[in-house]
Design a protein around this motif. Structure first.
Motif, PDB file in Angstrom:
ATOM      1  N   VAL A  64      -7.511  -5.716   2.566  1.00 40.48           N
ATOM      2  CA  VAL A  64      -6.458  -6.046   3.521  1.00 40.48           C
ATOM      3  C   VAL A  64      -5.495  -4.876   3.596  1.00 40.48           C
ATOM      4  N   ARG A  65      -5.076  -4.528   4.793  1.00 39.89           N
ATOM      5  CA  ARG A  65      -4.119  -3.428   4.979  1.00 39.89           C
ATOM      6  C   ARG A  65      -3.154  -3.766   6.106  1.00 39.89           C
ATOM      7  N   PHE A  66      -2.009  -3.126   6.094  1.00 39.71           N
ATOM      8  CA  PHE A  66      -1.020  -3.334   7.153  1.00 39.71           C
ATOM      9  C   PHE A  66      -1.441  -2.609   8.431  1.00 39.71           C
TER      10      PHE A  66
ATOM     11  N   THR B  61      -1.521  -4.252  -1.038  1.00 34.46           N
ATOM     12  CA  THR B  61      -1.134  -5.300  -0.090  1.00 34.46           C
ATOM     13  C   THR B  61      -1.337  -6.685  -0.682  1.00 34.46           C
TER      14      THR B  61
ATOM     15  N   TRP C 202       1.540  -9.463  -1.592  1.00 39.71           N
ATOM     16  CA  TRP C 202       1.425 -10.833  -1.086  1.00 39.71           C
ATOM     17  C   TRP C 202       1.577 -11.841  -2.222  1.00 39.71           C
TER      18      TRP C 202
ATOM     19  N   PHE D 252       1.892 -12.608   6.907  1.00 36.59           N
ATOM     20  CA  PHE D 252       0.891 -11.606   6.552  1.00 36.59           C
ATOM     21  C   PHE D 252      -0.264 -11.612   7.551  1.00 36.59           C
TER      22      PHE D 252
ATOM     23  N   TYR E 192       0.927  -9.264  10.403  1.00 35.79           N
ATOM     24  CA  TYR E 192       1.128  -7.842  10.137  1.00 35.79           C
ATOM     25  C   TYR E 192       0.018  -7.189   9.312  1.00 35.79           C
ATOM     26  N   THR E 193      -1.006  -7.951   8.916  1.00 34.34           N
ATOM     27  CA  THR E 193      -2.112  -7.377   8.164  1.00 34.34           C
ATOM     28  C   THR E 193      -3.435  -7.809   8.786  1.00 34.34           C
ATOM     29  N   THR E 194      -4.516  -7.362   8.184  1.00 35.35           N
ATOM     30  CA  THR E 194      -5.850  -7.707   8.674  1.00 35.35           C
ATOM     31  C   THR E 194      -6.441  -8.908   7.943  1.00 35.35           C
TER      32      THR E 194
END
Length: 253
Positions: A251-253, A120, A124, A175, A178-180
């Motif tokens: 970080v992950r989706f 991820t 990015w 991002f 849609y991500t953490t």
């Protein structure tokens, strides 16, 4: 058409290697690093371009050996290889040493960043670099205005530079949704964009210094690998610095 086809191939190969990770991504980065070292050698000292093939091969071997060497020992190997290569240059040895080391360290940074921080973060980084380039191109073309650094990069404008920052900030904002990732990602994306632009400016300065238009003609319609990935090199060096100073969260989706 050749430019479109070669661009599509680069995107396809890059996305596949980034997603797969492991030996696939490491091999892609190693080969790209070796080819850019060859391009650098033939730009700085065309009369000894054949040595660039040898230095490129050593660079491929070094990046492929990153998992075995480890972070602690990679810098001495980079310095040693850069020193040996630089001592063989008949001219512009200081410039050669700087860019030689930067390419190798960036290659190491990309491999370790994908391995330690995951797919991820790497997607990015690549998207920020691409969006910076695209926004900068169209803003510079249709808005124009004062030049950013005319002595070094005559085509780069302030409008294109700022547009690149804005585009990178938008990527960071997307991002976030849609991500953490944390909220700091927006301004970090903009800093990454600036680092990417500085990579492009540095390569432009090198080409003007040695009097060449493209680093090579390896990629139909695009020039050389160094021409296409100078921004990614700057971004990789920036993220390597950040990762060495602070802990980069998962970080992950």
């Amino acid at each position: 058409m050749p430019r479109l086809i070669s661009g599509a191939v680069m995107v396809g190969v890059g996305v596949f290697a980034i997603w797969m990770g492991g030996i696939w991504f490491q091999a892609l980065v190693s080969i790209a690093t070796g080819l850019m070292i060859w391009e650098l050698t033939r730009m700085v000292a065309p009369e000894v371009a054949a040595r660039g093939v040898l230095f490129g091969q050593f660079s491929v071997a070094l990046i492929m050996a990153v998992p075995q060497i480890g972070a602690l020992w990679i810098l001495p190997w980079v310095i040693g290889l850069a020193l040996v290569a630089t001592l063989t240059m008949p001219r512009r040895s200081s410039i050669y040493a700087i860019f030689f080391s930067a390419i190798l360290i960036a290659g190491y940074g990309l491999v370790t960043f994908r391995s330690l921080n995951g797919v991820t973060w790497l997607f990015w980084m690549v998207i920020v670099v691409v969006v910076t380039d695209v926004f900068g191109y169209f803003a510079g073309r249709f808005i124009g205005g004062p030049k950013f650094w005319p002595r070094v990069s005559p085509k780069k404008t302030w409008s294109g530079t700022v547009a690149g920052w804005i585009g990178a900030g938008l990527v960071g904002a997307i991002f976030l949704v849609y991500t953490t990732a944390g909220r700091d990602l927006i301004w970090i994306s903009m800093l990454l964009s600036f680092a990417s632009q500085m990579g492009d400016v540095a390569e432009s300065a090198l080409k003007r210094r040695v009097g060449v238009k493209d680093s090579s003609n390896l990629i139909p319609g695009h020039g050389g690998l160094f021409d296409r990935f100078d921004g990614l090199l700057g971004a990789a060096l920036f993220m390597l610095l950040v990762a060495s100073l602070v802990e980069v969260p998962e970080v992950r989706f």
